[in-house]
Each structure stands twice: as C-alpha cells, then as structure tokens.
Design an enzyme around this catalytic site. Structure first.
Site, PDB file in Angstrom:
ATOM      1  N   ASP A 118      81.445  78.799  85.802  1.00 19.93           N
ATOM      2  CA  ASP A 118      81.284  78.903  84.343  1.00 19.93           C
ATOM      3  C   ASP A 118      82.656  79.058  83.680  1.00 19.93           C
ATOM      4  O   ASP A 118      83.449  79.904  84.097  1.00 19.93           O
ATOM      5  CB  ASP A 118      80.399  80.107  84.011  1.00 19.93           C
ATOM      6  N   LYS A 122      85.948  81.490  75.688  1.00 24.53           N
ATOM      7  CA  LYS A 122      86.577  82.435  74.755  1.00 24.53           C
ATOM      8  C   LYS A 122      87.525  83.372  75.505  1.00 24.53           C
ATOM      9  O   LYS A 122      87.189  83.862  76.585  1.00 24.53           O
ATOM     10  CB  LYS A 122      85.500  83.247  74.033  1.00 24.53           C
TER      11      LYS A 122
HETATM   12  C1  LIG Z   1      77.978  76.006  86.070  1.00 22.82           C
HETATM   13  S1  LIG Z   1      76.984  76.504  87.395  1.00 22.82           S
HETATM   14  C2  LIG Z   1      77.510  75.437  88.736  1.00 22.82           C
HETATM   15  C3  LIG Z   1      76.517  75.396  89.852  1.00 22.82           C
HETATM   16  C4  LIG Z   1      76.943  74.561  91.086  1.00 22.82           C
HETATM   17  N1  LIG Z   1      78.112  75.132  91.721  1.00 22.82           N
HETATM   18  C5  LIG Z   1      77.205  73.130  90.687  1.00 22.82           C
HETATM   19  O1  LIG Z   1      78.378  72.739  90.665  1.00 22.82           O
HETATM   20  O2  LIG Z   1      76.251  72.406  90.426  1.00 22.82           O
HETATM   21  C6  LIG Z   1      77.746  78.052  87.830  1.00 22.82           C
HETATM   22  C7  LIG Z   1      76.929  78.838  88.850  1.00 22.82           C
HETATM   23  O3  LIG Z   1      77.640  80.016  89.187  1.00 22.82           O
HETATM   24  C8  LIG Z   1      76.760  81.120  89.171  1.00 22.82           C
HETATM   25  N2  LIG Z   1      77.565  82.318  88.849  1.00 22.82           N
HETATM   26  C9  LIG Z   1      78.178  82.579  87.680  1.00 22.82           C
HETATM   27  N3  LIG Z   1      78.821  83.756  87.729  1.00 22.82           N
HETATM   28  C10 LIG Z   1      78.598  84.256  88.976  1.00 22.82           C
HETATM   29  C11 LIG Z   1      78.995  85.450  89.628  1.00 22.82           C
HETATM   30  N4  LIG Z   1      79.735  86.366  88.994  1.00 22.82           N
HETATM   31  N5  LIG Z   1      78.604  85.641  90.888  1.00 22.82           N
HETATM   32  C12 LIG Z   1      77.840  84.711  91.543  1.00 22.82           C
HETATM   33  N6  LIG Z   1      77.434  83.557  90.972  1.00 22.82           N
HETATM   34  C13 LIG Z   1      77.811  83.322  89.704  1.00 22.82           C
HETATM   35  C14 LIG Z   1      75.770  80.789  88.083  1.00 22.82           C
HETATM   36  O4  LIG Z   1      74.569  81.517  88.190  1.00 22.82           O
HETATM   37  C15 LIG Z   1      75.586  79.294  88.286  1.00 22.82           C
HETATM   38  O5  LIG Z   1      74.563  78.999  89.215  1.00 22.82           O
END
Ligand SMILES: C[S@@+](CC[C@H](N)C(=O)[O-])C[C@H]1O[C@@H](n2cnc3c(N)ncnc32)[C@H](O)[C@@H]1O
Length: 216
Positions: A118, A122
């Site tokens: 993610d 910001k």
């Molecule tokens: C934008 S998605 C990308 C998913 C996958 N890696 C892809 O490329 O299709 C980001 C993923 O990271 C997970 N995520 C975000 N912050 C996280 C954290 N602090 N710990 C573990 N997972 C996290 C989210 O739940 C989400 O499934």
C-alpha cells in the site's frame, strides 16, 4: 485491500487451517516443525490473494515459503489456492508486518518479497509504508546474512521513496528497473501478482528493485 466479508468464513478458514505456520511457545515460527527441516525460508509480506507466492512455491519446490497477510478474508483466499494445489512448501501467517520480527526467527529469511505494498501517499502516513525505515530495520533482524528484499510496485512515488529509505538504512540497492514488463530478461521470469495484472493492464509501468542486506 477492502472487500465484503466472505460468507461461510469460519467453515472455509477451518478447512485450510492446517496451512498456518506452526509457532513455538515464544511465538516464533517453528521452521523445522512447519516444513520438516530447519532451513532458510523465503517470505512474502502482504501476499493478498496469493497468486504470486502460490506460483513461486510451485516453481521452486526445493524452497520453503511463508506468506504473511493482515486481512483474514484475503489470506483465506491465498490459503485456498495452496490447499487445492496441496503444496507442501508454502505456509501462512495472519499478522501485521509491524510484529514480523517477533514472529519470524532471526536471520532465517533468504528472500523477502514486497509486492505492490500500500503506497500511503500522504506524508503523515509515511510511517505505515512497508518500506519505511522502521520496517526496514525490522527486516534486517529476520534476513539471513546476504539476504535480500525484492520489491515491486506500480507506484512511482512509493518507489522513489523506497530507493531512498533502502539506501539510508544500509541496504545495497541493485537491479533497479523502471519498466519490468519491458525488460526482456526480467519479464521472462517475472510472476505477476493480482495487483500487477490489474495495473499493468491499465498502462502503469511496473518498477522493481533488489535490496541486499549489507553485513554490519
Ligand atoms: C495493495 S495490496 C497487494 C496485494 C498483493 N501483494 C498483490 O500484489 O496483488 C497490499 C496487501 O498488503 C496487505 N498489508 C498491508 N499492510 C500490511 C501489514 N502491515 N502487514 C501485513 N499485510 C499488510 C494488505 O492487506 C493487502 O492485501
């Protein structure tokens, strides 16, 4: 990743629950008990629905993989893929990357994959980015000597930020690529994630780097 709550979640989760990595009393993953042998692992943090890690573990059957994800319903979908494929070398963790260094044993990770993390655009949310300095320090504890992080994103702002943080935190950044799908060598072995498929279809270029842990 936002999604509607899954129907039959409890039942579906129960079906795949044997795929969680086994933990010791101290909370760390027990690699030997999980995979039947003590060895280095590869780890993906934020695996989403698991297309990448399921394909990678099938391509590298001699390696052991752990996939970590924060959102239970997404994690469940990744685990269901593994369950169907009956893969013996991929197991899962439901956790926040903030506590990854108290779950993954020290110096045990050969390669850490961060795919389309993610972006948190910001500035006030910058510390949530999985490539923020506090996370890169946590990863240093779990990476084996010479271990590396492979990072992919479509988000140029996050990529530029990460180029700086990796360097600041003492990683050697190599193999920087601003158009992964346009690179004839890298694109050949690339495994697309769910987000990657979606964003590259919309015309976004995919950035990739490798950050190697330097010995201190
Ligand atoms: C934008 S998605 C990308 C998913 C996958 N890696 C892809 O490329 O299709 C980001 C993923 O990271 C997970 N995520 C975000 N912050 C996280 C954290 N602090 N710990 C573990 N997972 C996290 C989210 O739940 C989400 O499934």
């Amino acid at each position: 990743m936002r999604m509607r709550p899954k129907k039959n979640r409890a039942k579906r989760m129960e079906r795949v629950s044997s795929l969680f990595a086994l933990r010791n009393a101290d909370g760390y993953v027990d690699i030997a008990a999980t995979f039947g042998a003590e060895r280095c692992i590869s780890l993906e943090i934020g695996c989403g629905k698991g297309a990448f890690i399921n394909e990678l573990s099938a391509r590298e059957p001699h390696m052991c993989f752990i996939a970590a994800e924060l959102v239970p319903d997404v994690l469940m979908m990744a685990m269901e893929k593994t369950f169907e494929a009956q893969s013996p070398n991929l197991r899962f963790l439901h956790c926040n990357a903030e506590s990854i260094d108290s779950i993954i044993p020290p110096a045990s990770v050969k390669t850490l994959y961060l795919n389309f993390s993610d972006p948190w655009p910001k500035k006030r949310n910058a510390k949530r980015r999985l490539t923020a300095p506090a996370f890169l320090e946590r990863y240093k504890k779990i990476l084996a000597p010479g271990g590396k992080i492979v990072f992919k994103t479509d988000n140029k702002g996050l990529f530029d930020y990460s180029l700086e943080t990796f360097t600041q935190c003492g990683y050697a950044v190599t193999d920087v690529c601003f158009d992964l799908h346009g690179d004839p060598v890298l694109s050949k072995e690339n495994i697309e994630t769910e987000y990657e498929k979606n964003f590259s279809a919309k015309g976004f270029l995919i950035n990739r780097l490798v950050a190697v842990l330097l010995s201190e």
